[in-house]
Design a protein around this motif. Structure first.
Motif, PDB file in Angstrom:
ATOM      1  N   MET A  80      17.504 -56.790 -64.969  1.00 20.19           N
ATOM      2  CA  MET A  80      17.547 -58.006 -65.751  1.00 20.19           C
ATOM      3  C   MET A  80      18.295 -59.068 -64.944  1.00 20.19           C
ATOM      4  O   MET A  80      19.420 -58.852 -64.532  1.00 20.19           O
ATOM      5  CB  MET A  80      18.281 -57.712 -67.073  1.00 20.19           C
ATOM      6  N   ASN A  81      17.649 -60.205 -64.731  1.00 20.47           N
ATOM      7  CA  ASN A  81      18.323 -61.297 -64.018  1.00 20.47           C
ATOM      8  C   ASN A  81      19.034 -62.200 -65.021  1.00 20.47           C
ATOM      9  O   ASN A  81      18.997 -61.964 -66.229  1.00 20.47           O
ATOM     10  CB  ASN A  81      17.331 -62.070 -63.136  1.00 20.47           C
ATOM     11  N   LYS A  82      19.671 -63.260 -64.524  1.00 18.59           N
ATOM     12  CA  LYS A  82      20.495 -64.106 -65.390  1.00 18.59           C
ATOM     13  C   LYS A  82      19.661 -64.798 -66.466  1.00 18.59           C
ATOM     14  O   LYS A  82      20.075 -64.874 -67.629  1.00 18.59           O
ATOM     15  CB  LYS A  82      21.255 -65.144 -64.552  1.00 18.59           C
ATOM     16  N   ALA A  83      18.485 -65.294 -66.113  1.00 13.91           N
ATOM     17  CA  ALA A  83      17.648 -65.989 -67.089  1.00 13.91           C
ATOM     18  C   ALA A  83      17.229 -65.048 -68.217  1.00 13.91           C
ATOM     19  O   ALA A  83      17.249 -65.426 -69.403  1.00 13.91           O
ATOM     20  CB  ALA A  83      16.415 -66.575 -66.414  1.00 13.91           C
ATOM     21  N   GLU A  84      16.874 -63.832 -67.870  1.00 17.08           N
ATOM     22  CA  GLU A  84      16.512 -62.843 -68.892  1.00 17.08           C
ATOM     23  C   GLU A  84      17.724 -62.489 -69.749  1.00 17.08           C
ATOM     24  O   GLU A  84      17.605 -62.307 -70.961  1.00 17.08           O
ATOM     25  CB  GLU A  84      15.948 -61.582 -68.227  1.00 17.08           C
ATOM     26  N   PHE A  85      18.889 -62.401 -69.104  1.00 13.65           N
ATOM     27  CA  PHE A  85      20.113 -62.091 -69.842  1.00 13.65           C
ATOM     28  C   PHE A  85      20.471 -63.207 -70.818  1.00 13.65           C
ATOM     29  O   PHE A  85      20.891 -62.944 -71.940  1.00 13.65           O
ATOM     30  CB  PHE A  85      21.266 -61.823 -68.868  1.00 13.65           C
ATOM     31  N   VAL A  86      20.285 -64.457 -70.398  1.00 10.33           N
ATOM     32  CA  VAL A  86      20.559 -65.594 -71.283  1.00 10.33           C
ATOM     33  C   VAL A  86      19.640 -65.538 -72.506  1.00 10.33           C
ATOM     34  O   VAL A  86      20.089 -65.757 -73.638  1.00 10.33           O
ATOM     35  CB  VAL A  86      20.406 -66.939 -70.527  1.00 10.33           C
ATOM     36  N   ASP A  87      18.366 -65.202 -72.310  1.00  7.25           N
ATOM     37  CA  ASP A  87      17.443 -65.045 -73.444  1.00  7.25           C
ATOM     38  C   ASP A  87      17.916 -63.927 -74.366  1.00  7.25           C
ATOM     39  O   ASP A  87      17.855 -64.048 -75.595  1.00  7.25           O
ATOM     40  CB  ASP A  87      16.020 -64.735 -72.953  1.00  7.25           C
ATOM     41  N   PHE A  88      18.396 -62.841 -73.776  1.00  9.25           N
ATOM     42  CA  PHE A  88      18.890 -61.701 -74.533  1.00  9.25           C
ATOM     43  C   PHE A  88      20.114 -62.091 -75.364  1.00  9.25           C
ATOM     44  O   PHE A  88      20.221 -61.744 -76.533  1.00  9.25           O
ATOM     45  CB  PHE A  88      19.231 -60.571 -73.544  1.00  9.25           C
ATOM     46  N   VAL A  89      21.032 -62.853 -74.750  1.00 10.22           N
ATOM     47  CA  VAL A  89      22.237 -63.319 -75.448  1.00 10.22           C
ATOM     48  C   VAL A  89      21.857 -64.289 -76.565  1.00 10.22           C
ATOM     49  O   VAL A  89      22.440 -64.254 -77.648  1.00 10.22           O
ATOM     50  CB  VAL A  89      23.228 -63.979 -74.452  1.00 10.22           C
ATOM     51  N   LYS A  90      20.860 -65.143 -76.314  1.00 10.95           N
ATOM     52  CA  LYS A  90      20.405 -66.092 -77.338  1.00 10.95           C
ATOM     53  C   LYS A  90      19.958 -65.347 -78.590  1.00 10.95           C
ATOM     54  O   LYS A  90      20.318 -65.714 -79.710  1.00 10.95           O
ATOM     55  CB  LYS A  90      19.259 -66.948 -76.804  1.00 10.95           C
ATOM     56  N   ASP A  91      19.175 -64.290 -78.407  1.00  9.62           N
ATOM     57  CA  ASP A  91      18.684 -63.518 -79.548  1.00  9.62           C
ATOM     58  C   ASP A  91      19.800 -62.693 -80.201  1.00  9.62           C
ATOM     59  O   ASP A  91      19.921 -62.651 -81.418  1.00  9.62           O
ATOM     60  CB  ASP A  91      17.546 -62.590 -79.117  1.00  9.62           C
ATOM     61  N   ALA A  92      20.621 -62.047 -79.384  1.00 10.35           N
ATOM     62  CA  ALA A  92      21.681 -61.178 -79.911  1.00 10.35           C
ATOM     63  C   ALA A  92      22.789 -61.975 -80.591  1.00 10.35           C
ATOM     64  O   ALA A  92      23.381 -61.520 -81.566  1.00 10.35           O
ATOM     65  CB  ALA A  92      22.263 -60.324 -78.793  1.00 10.35           C
ATOM     66  N   GLY A  93      23.080 -63.165 -80.072  1.00 11.95           N
ATOM     67  CA  GLY A  93      24.180 -63.956 -80.605  1.00 11.95           C
ATOM     68  C   GLY A  93      23.768 -65.015 -81.598  1.00 11.95           C
ATOM     69  O   GLY A  93      24.581 -65.827 -82.032  1.00 11.95           O
ATOM     70  N   ASP A  94      22.494 -65.062 -81.946  1.00 15.52           N
ATOM     71  CA  ASP A  94      21.980 -66.068 -82.887  1.00 15.52           C
ATOM     72  C   ASP A  94      22.303 -67.496 -82.452  1.00 15.52           C
ATOM     73  O   ASP A  94      22.697 -68.335 -83.267  1.00 15.52           O
ATOM     74  CB  ASP A  94      22.515 -65.820 -84.309  1.00 15.52           C
ATOM     75  N   TYR A  95      22.178 -67.770 -81.153  1.00 14.84           N
ATOM     76  CA  TYR A  95      22.349 -69.140 -80.659  1.00 14.84           C
ATOM     77  C   TYR A  95      21.078 -69.913 -80.972  1.00 14.84           C
ATOM     78  O   TYR A  95      19.973 -69.370 -80.891  1.00 14.84           O
ATOM     79  CB  TYR A  95      22.620 -69.147 -79.148  1.00 14.84           C
ATOM     80  N   SER A  96      21.216 -71.190 -81.303  1.00 17.48           N
ATOM     81  CA  SER A  96      20.046 -71.979 -81.674  1.00 17.48           C
ATOM     82  C   SER A  96      19.210 -72.385 -80.461  1.00 17.48           C
ATOM     83  O   SER A  96      17.996 -72.523 -80.574  1.00 17.48           O
ATOM     84  CB  SER A  96      20.475 -73.223 -82.457  1.00 17.48           C
ATOM     85  N   THR A  97      19.858 -72.579 -79.311  1.00 16.46           N
ATOM     86  CA  THR A  97      19.106 -72.956 -78.116  1.00 16.46           C
ATOM     87  C   THR A  97      19.497 -72.070 -76.934  1.00 16.46           C
ATOM     88  O   THR A  97      20.563 -71.446 -76.919  1.00 16.46           O
ATOM     89  CB  THR A  97      19.380 -74.424 -77.715  1.00 16.46           C
ATOM     90  N   LYS A  98      18.596 -72.055 -75.977  1.00 14.75           N
ATOM     91  CA  LYS A  98      18.853 -71.290 -74.748  1.00 14.75           C
ATOM     92  C   LYS A  98      20.025 -71.914 -73.982  1.00 14.75           C
ATOM     93  O   LYS A  98      20.806 -71.201 -73.360  1.00 14.75           O
ATOM     94  CB  LYS A  98      17.583 -71.283 -73.890  1.00 14.75           C
ATOM     95  N   LYS A  99      20.159 -73.229 -74.075  1.00 20.51           N
ATOM     96  CA  LYS A  99      21.253 -73.920 -73.381  1.00 20.51           C
ATOM     97  C   LYS A  99      22.618 -73.491 -73.935  1.00 20.51           C
ATOM     98  O   LYS A  99      23.569 -73.316 -73.172  1.00 20.51           O
ATOM     99  CB  LYS A  99      21.075 -75.431 -73.503  1.00 20.51           C
ATOM    100  N   ASP A 100      22.717 -73.323 -75.249  1.00 19.58           N
ATOM    101  CA  ASP A 100      23.971 -72.856 -75.848  1.00 19.58           C
ATOM    102  C   ASP A 100      24.317 -71.449 -75.366  1.00 19.58           C
ATOM    103  O   ASP A 100      25.471 -71.152 -75.059  1.00 19.58           O
ATOM    104  CB  ASP A 100      23.877 -72.849 -77.376  1.00 19.58           C
ATOM    105  N   ALA A 101      23.309 -70.588 -75.299  1.00 16.68           N
ATOM    106  CA  ALA A 101      23.527 -69.219 -74.832  1.00 16.68           C
ATOM    107  C   ALA A 101      23.948 -69.215 -73.364  1.00 16.68           C
ATOM    108  O   ALA A 101      24.842 -68.457 -72.965  1.00 16.68           O
ATOM    109  CB  ALA A 101      22.268 -68.385 -75.023  1.00 16.68           C
ATOM    110  N   GLU A 102      23.313 -70.063 -72.554  1.00 12.53           N
ATOM    111  CA  GLU A 102      23.672 -70.134 -71.131  1.00 12.53           C
ATOM    112  C   GLU A 102      25.094 -70.657 -70.961  1.00 12.53           C
ATOM    113  O   GLU A 102      25.841 -70.179 -70.106  1.00 12.53           O
ATOM    114  CB  GLU A 102      22.688 -71.031 -70.378  1.00 12.53           C
ATOM    115  N   THR A 103      25.502 -71.613 -71.781  1.00  8.62           N
ATOM    116  CA  THR A 103      26.873 -72.125 -71.741  1.00  8.62           C
ATOM    117  C   THR A 103      27.866 -71.013 -72.059  1.00  8.62           C
ATOM    118  O   THR A 103      28.906 -70.892 -71.408  1.00  8.62           O
ATOM    119  CB  THR A 103      27.034 -73.295 -72.734  1.00  8.62           C
ATOM    120  N   ALA A 104      27.543 -70.181 -73.051  1.00  8.82           N
ATOM    121  CA  ALA A 104      28.418 -69.065 -73.412  1.00  8.82           C
ATOM    122  C   ALA A 104      28.528 -68.048 -72.280  1.00  8.82           C
ATOM    123  O   ALA A 104      29.632 -67.580 -71.959  1.00  8.82           O
ATOM    124  CB  ALA A 104      27.900 -68.387 -74.679  1.00  8.82           C
ATOM    125  N   VAL A 105      27.403 -67.713 -71.666  1.00 10.12           N
ATOM    126  CA  VAL A 105      27.409 -66.750 -70.550  1.00 10.12           C
ATOM    127  C   VAL A 105      28.208 -67.309 -69.383  1.00 10.12           C
ATOM    128  O   VAL A 105      29.049 -66.611 -68.801  1.00 10.12           O
ATOM    129  CB  VAL A 105      25.970 -66.399 -70.111  1.00 10.12           C
TER     130      VAL A 105
END
Length: 95
Positions: free
Chosen positions: A1-26
């Protein structure tokens, strides 16, 4: 899993509204761990694991095919020790 896939995974797992929010958290998590380790502080997340720095002793060796020898210097390296919760979760997934 690369970073982009991980950010998508975090977005779904953390209930982030946007991919940008999840990437900021990571990115914030990675930056915080890097900053703590660079100050030789450890980061312990109970049940997940512990990030720490350890001293790696220098090594000496011989170059194959010649009589030359070398020695590496001591250095600080990052280390991760998984916690019991993470170990149990991974072991359960294997079954």
């Amino acid at each position: 899993m690369n970073k982009a896939e991980f950010v998508d995974f975090v977005k779904d797992a953390g209930d982030y509204s946007t991919k940008k929010d999840a990437e900021t958290a990571v990115n914030a998590f990675v930056a915080a761990v890097e900053k703590a380790l660079s100050k030789k502080q450890s980061v312990e997340l109970v049940g997940f694991g512990k990030f720490e720095t350890v001293l790696q002793k220098g090594k000496s060796g011989k170059v194959p095919g010649s009589s030359k020898t070398y020695k590496t210097a001591d250095k600080m390296v990052p280390k991760f020790k998984p916690g019991k919760g993470l170990k149990d979760q991974v072991a359960k997934a294997k079954k």
